[in-house]
Design a protein around this motif. Structure first.
Motif: not given
Length: 86
Positions: A22-28, A31-52
């Motif tokens: 659902n976060n991969i979009l195709i336009h013309q 490919i476009k990536l969508a929904d960067f709400s959970l994105s983090k700098r690599i050093k700050d990454a740590g929380q898991i989204s249980f939806e995925t």
């Protein structure tokens, strides 16, 4: 295109953390990536989204580069099989 997009993020020190179909979009034919709400700098990454959870690397709790790559593999499987994982 998808691999290149993720590679670009990783080269800039960012993990997406929420890659799924659902976060991969195709336009013309691009490919476009969508929904960067959970994105983090690599050093700050740590929380898991249980939806995925099906897209997460089962070997890792922290969502890092390897987990984004694992998610790409699951996406490729979904594309080739036409079925959602798990």
């Amino acid at each position: 295109q998808l691999s290149n997009a993720i590679n670009c993020l990783h080269e800039n020190g960012i993990v997406h953390k929420d890659l799924h179909s659902n976060n991969i979009l195709i336009h013309q034919n691009s490919i476009k990536l969508a929904d960067f709400s959970l994105s983090k700098r690599i050093k700050d990454a740590g929380q898991i989204s249980f939806e995925t959870v099906p897209y997460l690397d089962p070997e890792q709790i922290k969502k890092q580069k390897k987990s984004d790559i694992y998610s790409i593999g699951v996406l490729f499987w979904e594309l080739s099989s036409g079925k959602k994982p798990f």
